[in-house]
Design an enzyme around this catalytic site. Structure first.
Site, PDB file in Angstrom:
ATOM      1  N   ASN A   1      14.891   8.875   1.566  1.00  0.00           N
ATOM      2  CA  ASN A   1      15.162   8.351   0.153  1.00  0.00           C
ATOM      3  C   ASN A   1      13.866   7.396  -0.022  1.00  0.00           C
ATOM      4  O   ASN A   1      14.187   6.086   0.022  1.00  0.00           O
ATOM      5  CB  ASN A   1      16.381   7.776   0.088  1.00  0.00           C
TER       6      ASN A   1
ATOM      7  N   HIS B   1       2.871   6.192   4.154  1.00  0.00           N
ATOM      8  CA  HIS B   1       2.232   4.946   4.474  1.00  0.00           C
ATOM      9  C   HIS B   1       3.564   4.000   4.912  1.00  0.00           C
ATOM     10  O   HIS B   1       4.547   3.724   4.256  1.00  0.00           O
ATOM     11  CB  HIS B   1       1.863   4.316   3.096  1.00  0.00           C
TER      12      HIS B   1
END
Length: 599
Positions: free
Chosen positions: A471, A437
């Site tokens: 990450n 997203h």
């Protein structure tokens, strides 16, 4: 090894264990109020209602639909199991072994527990096998059990082979090491099977009961079954009430499906009585997997093959890409969607859409009505024709009205824009690419239209392919930190996000995959002035004068001018409210933790 050297080793090992216990205690104390809140909720609610919707979704996904009592057990209303549960437990116990820690002349220094996670790899604690030499001289002993007559079964001993693979980390307190295929007496390690690891979070819920298989004090294999409740879940750790003893370090902790949820490593000492423990702590399997995947970029080909034995089958855990439901919403769904509000922060703080560099204007995808901005609930998106991805997204976040809404399992193509300008499910099928997203699912989910906003975030226009080494935790923590620390009472934030498009981005299935992502967050400070901070997450050496390891994603706070230079977007006056605007555009700060952000 002399007595003096043995005592030195034992002293070092005890210091390392004590360090792990004290760190566990700090985590326990820091979460005391939150844990009390959770315990209070569990008196009237069940784990499926207390834990987060995302974790509950995965927990349900890994339940065998043929086990009709599974949900009843999780919510604590029924302790009945099919009799096959015991057989499954025996199978889950076979890969668990006693580790005999030895020195270079074969002297036994102690015992612990470990378990196979692939046909060739064994997992235990760093404080058990803390370096290459300790692994080289130690042994893994399988089948160290007593039978129905309480007689010891024949034990099978295998050497560890760290020269093939050895990955360890003291902070996460784990060691992953290769093991020989065949013992000296001809036994095959493959005969003991292995415990597959699932990378997703949510395998164990707060309040759920777990089991642990172990070699307590180096004794024959034992099990603590479901007398152990998950008390708290941290980013990298889980606290639970389990009966363990010295020698249990390195044991697998299982949920009711005998899936490993964490690696046991330390007790939480009672601050009032050093001889007692108030909880136990394990390292989350998802955190260990993330670390291993990040390290794999620096391994040789043979070592990568060994790692691949762990990751096989990950794509079939939980809902698969093939099972992803893809639909189009009717045109009426979008009626009335006003999207991003440029004056959301206040009438005196207009934050307009960025201006495109002249050579990029022709690449902006037009909607079927001739406009070029896709408006959703509380956010807007502008698409690239050539890349079939968003140039940028921008969202209004109202921290005072955020709501918790469950995930939507459906993804949508936007009927307002041609399909040829959208990357659909064909890009994400049968590969490890994440459907990331850009507007985070939770950000626009506020106010009376929260459910509508939640659904809107599942459009492919709001999706970008993200590599597994990204990450995401650090990236997502940025918005949490900024929102939590906004000094104005309204707790409102405007966030721009997008990928960096570069000519040398790799091409996969006809799509260039971005290697970098950027974000700009805007708030109103207590003094009435705006603060606009920019971030770049990259695995390329784009920023000068900073230490950088190629292949690893790092997050930097950079001047907004750096984002403008990199993307071709002009944010106009925002750069004047950037706290690091005075720095040269090629310099930034590494963000290892949210507290590193300069607001």
């Amino acid at each position: 090894m002399s007595i003096k050297r043995l005592e030195k080793f034992q002293s070092y090992n005890m210091n390392l264990v004590d360090l792990q216990q004290q760190q566990a205690l700090k985590r326990y104390i820091a979460r005391s109020s939150e844990r009390e809140r959770i315990a209070s909720e569990l008196q009237t609610k069940n784990p499926l209602e207390v834990d987060t919707p995302e974790r509950v979704t995965l927990r349900k996904a890994i339940i065998d639909p043929r086990d009709g009592l599974a949900i009843e057990r999780i919510i604590g209303q029924d302790d009945l199991f099919p009799i096959s549960y015991l057989e499954a437990g025996l199978q889950a116990a076979r890969p668990v072994c006693r580790i005999e820690i030895r020195d270079r002349i074969g002297r036994v220094l102690g015992h612990a527990t470990g378990f196979l996670v692939s046909p060739s790899l064994l997992l235990t604690n760093n404080h058990v096998l803390e370096n290459y030499d300790s692994a080289q001289f130690s042994r893994a002993q399988f089948n160290y059990e007593v039978d129905l007559d309480l007689k010891e079964r024949p034990m099978k001993t295998f050497r560890l082979t760290p020269e093939r693979l050895f990955i360890t980390d003291q902070k996460l307190d784990f060691t992953l090491v290769a093991i020989e295929d065949m013992s000296a007496d001809g036994a095959k390690v493959s005969d003991f099977g292995f415990l597959p690891l699932i990378p997703q979070t949510g395998k164990g819920l707060v309040g759920e009961y777990v089991s642990i298989i172990q070699h307590p004090s180096g004794a024959p294999k034992a099990v603590a079954i479901r007398e152990n409740q998950i008390m708290d879940v941290f980013d990298d750790y889980i606290h639970y009430s389990t009966d363990t003893m010295p020698g249990s370090s390195g044991s697998p902790v299982y949920n009711d499906e005998w899936i490993v949820i964490c690696l046991h490593h330390a007790g939480v000492p009672d601050p009032k009585d050093a001889a007692k423990f108030i909880a136990n702590e394990g390292i989350r399997i998802s955190s260990i997997i993330q670390f291993v995947v990040e390290q794999s970029a620096n391994l040789g080909e043979d070592q990568k093959l060994l790692i691949n034995d762990i990751v096989k089958g990950w794509e079939v855990q939980g809902p698969t890409t093939e099972e992803m439901v893809v639909e189009e919403l009717s045109d009426s769904w979008y009626e009335g969607s006003t999207g991003y509000d440029t004056q959301f922060l206040g009438d005196d703080y207009e934050v307009p859409h960025p201006i495109f560099r002249s050579d990029l204007e022709q690449d902006v995808a037009q909607l079927k009505d001739g406009s070029n901005v896709l408006h959703y609930t509380h956010f807007s998106i502008v698409m690239s024709k050539s890349r079939r991805l968003a140039y940028y997204t921008v969202v209004n976040i109202d921290g005072n009205q955020l709501r918790k809404i469950g995930r939507n399992d459906k993804w949508y193509l936007d009927s307002r824009i041609e399909i040829e300008y959208q990357c659909g499910p064909e890009l994400y099928k049968n590969n490890p690419l994440d459907r990331g997203h850009l507007v985070r699912r939770l950000d626009p989910v506020w106010g009376d239209s929260a459910e509508r906003a939640n659904k809107d975030t599942f459009h492919f226009t709001n999706c970008a392919p993200q590599q597994s080494k990204l990450n995401q935790k650090t990236w997502l923590d940025l918005e949490n930190y900024i929102l939590d620390n906004a000094e104005n009472s309204n707790l409102k934030v405007t966030v721009f996000t997008g990928p960096v498009f570069r000519m040398d981005d790799i091409i996969y299935r006809g799509v260039q995959i971005p290697a970098e992502f950027w974000k700009i967050a805007v708030i109103v400070k207590k003094d009435g002035n705006l603060s606009a901070t920019a971030y770049l997450q990259t695995q390329k050496n784009l920023i000068e004068d900073l230490e950088f390891a190629f292949g690893e994603y790092k997050t930097y706070q950079v001047p907004i001018s750096k984002i403008e230079e990199t993307t071709g977007l002009d944010f106009e006056d925002l750069r004047n409210y950037d706290p690091i605007n005075q720095l040269e555009s090629t310099i930034g700060y590494v963000i290892d933790a949210p507290e590193d952000i300069k607001l």
